[in-house]
Design a protein around this motif. Sequence first.
Motif, PDB file in Angstrom:
ATOM      1  N   LYS A 122      33.910  90.341  46.656  1.00  0.00           N
ATOM      2  CA  LYS A 122      32.647  89.728  47.084  1.00  0.00           C
ATOM      3  C   LYS A 122      32.831  88.301  47.596  1.00  0.00           C
ATOM      4  O   LYS A 122      32.084  87.848  48.460  1.00  0.00           O
ATOM      5  N   MET A 129      32.797  97.228  50.716  1.00  0.00           N
ATOM      6  CA  MET A 129      31.970  98.345  50.255  1.00  0.00           C
ATOM      7  C   MET A 129      32.497  98.705  48.862  1.00  0.00           C
ATOM      8  O   MET A 129      33.638  99.149  48.730  1.00  0.00           O
ATOM      9  N   ALA A 174      30.022 105.993  55.014  1.00  0.00           N
ATOM     10  CA  ALA A 174      29.949 104.534  54.900  1.00  0.00           C
ATOM     11  C   ALA A 174      30.817 103.851  55.953  1.00  0.00           C
ATOM     12  O   ALA A 174      30.441 102.811  56.504  1.00  0.00           O
ATOM     13  N   SER A 180      26.401  99.869  55.853  1.00  0.00           N
ATOM     14  CA  SER A 180      27.118 100.009  54.582  1.00  0.00           C
ATOM     15  C   SER A 180      27.891  98.748  54.192  1.00  0.00           C
ATOM     16  O   SER A 180      28.373  98.646  53.057  1.00  0.00           O
ATOM     17  N   ASN A 182      29.047  95.161  52.921  1.00  0.00           N
ATOM     18  CA  ASN A 182      28.632  94.246  51.849  1.00  0.00           C
ATOM     19  C   ASN A 182      27.592  94.875  50.933  1.00  0.00           C
ATOM     20  O   ASN A 182      26.619  94.240  50.525  1.00  0.00           O
ATOM     21  N   GLN A 183      27.833  96.145  50.603  1.00  0.00           N
ATOM     22  CA  GLN A 183      26.923  96.895  49.747  1.00  0.00           C
ATOM     23  C   GLN A 183      27.675  97.462  48.539  1.00  0.00           C
ATOM     24  O   GLN A 183      28.890  97.646  48.569  1.00  0.00           O
ATOM     25  N   GLU A 184      26.910  97.770  47.489  1.00  0.00           N
ATOM     26  CA  GLU A 184      27.437  98.421  46.283  1.00  0.00           C
ATOM     27  C   GLU A 184      26.757  99.772  46.147  1.00  0.00           C
ATOM     28  O   GLU A 184      25.530  99.863  46.216  1.00  0.00           O
ATOM     29  N   PHE A 185      27.557 100.820  45.951  1.00  0.00           N
ATOM     30  CA  PHE A 185      27.033 102.181  45.955  1.00  0.00           C
ATOM     31  C   PHE A 185      27.328 102.901  44.633  1.00  0.00           C
ATOM     32  O   PHE A 185      28.485 103.012  44.233  1.00  0.00           O
ATOM     33  N   ASP A 254      19.493 104.504  46.482  1.00  0.00           N
ATOM     34  CA  ASP A 254      19.813 103.812  47.734  1.00  0.00           C
ATOM     35  C   ASP A 254      21.071 104.401  48.378  1.00  0.00           C
ATOM     36  O   ASP A 254      21.151 104.536  49.606  1.00  0.00           O
ATOM     37  N   THR A 255      22.039 104.743  47.545  1.00  0.00           N
ATOM     38  CA  THR A 255      23.274 105.355  48.047  1.00  0.00           C
ATOM     39  C   THR A 255      22.964 106.678  48.735  1.00  0.00           C
ATOM     40  O   THR A 255      23.424 106.942  49.851  1.00  0.00           O
TER      41      THR A 255
END
Length: 272
Positions: A122, A129, A174, A180, A182-185, A254-255
């Motif tokens: 981060k 991702m 993704a 997708s 800078n996202q957390e899934f 969200d994923t």
Amino acid sequence: MKILIIGASGMIAQECIKELAKAGNELRLFSRGIKAEDYPSHEVTPGDVLKKSDLENAIKGCDAIHITINTPDEALAVQNIVTIAKLENIKRISYVSGATVCKENSWFTMVGNKYKAEQVLKSSGIAYMIFRPTWFMESLDMMIQNGKANVMGKQPLKIHWISAKDFAMQLSKAYAIEASLNQEFYSYGPEKFTLKEALEHYIKVKYPKIKKVANAPFGLLKFIAFITGNKELKNIIPMFEYFEKTKEVGSSDDTNNLLGTPSITLSDWLKQ
């Protein structure tokens, strides 16, 4: 994209390799014991994730990196990867974390290492991702030992078991979309079972000669590990103690909306 798969010989990586290649990506596979003859359609670079020279050789010329490793030095490994990735102008890094990884659970060493690795990504300045999958159906076979099916402790919590194929399809999607980044899934499967329930389904199809799943209490297991000097058993007990009382965190809504909803049930997977 040209994607470096770090940890390419692992169990879950196999489906990821298939799906990413199917989507038209060029892949370079990196792992300590990987063999070129096992992957004739891909570029193979053997190496150790903790050796910077091996990483430099593997990362050079790639556009993105997918990390799927499990090592006590995971945070250090990810830091080394990020350091070299910056020099090589890597555009994207994806990382397989875990469904219980968060600051509150980082007291547990394995989770703490993954949490630290997440923070490294981060703060790297590279688009990331982070995937937090729950238990994989493919891990069930690890609970069959010496012709017996065993679960450590009571393990009362229900888990959204996911197949490696469903996870790989989300990963591939993704990589195909900018949303997708800078996202957390959270990657969760369509059904919930306890460890014992899932293992009972598994042995019914794969090991019909095994008639029941045993629940071994932690006290007995620790005594056996001490008497026999079994270091592997001693080291794995804390992990199952942790999962006996730690629930999945976060939501997969969200994923699923962005990357597609996993649909393979345990019964479907067993038929395959």
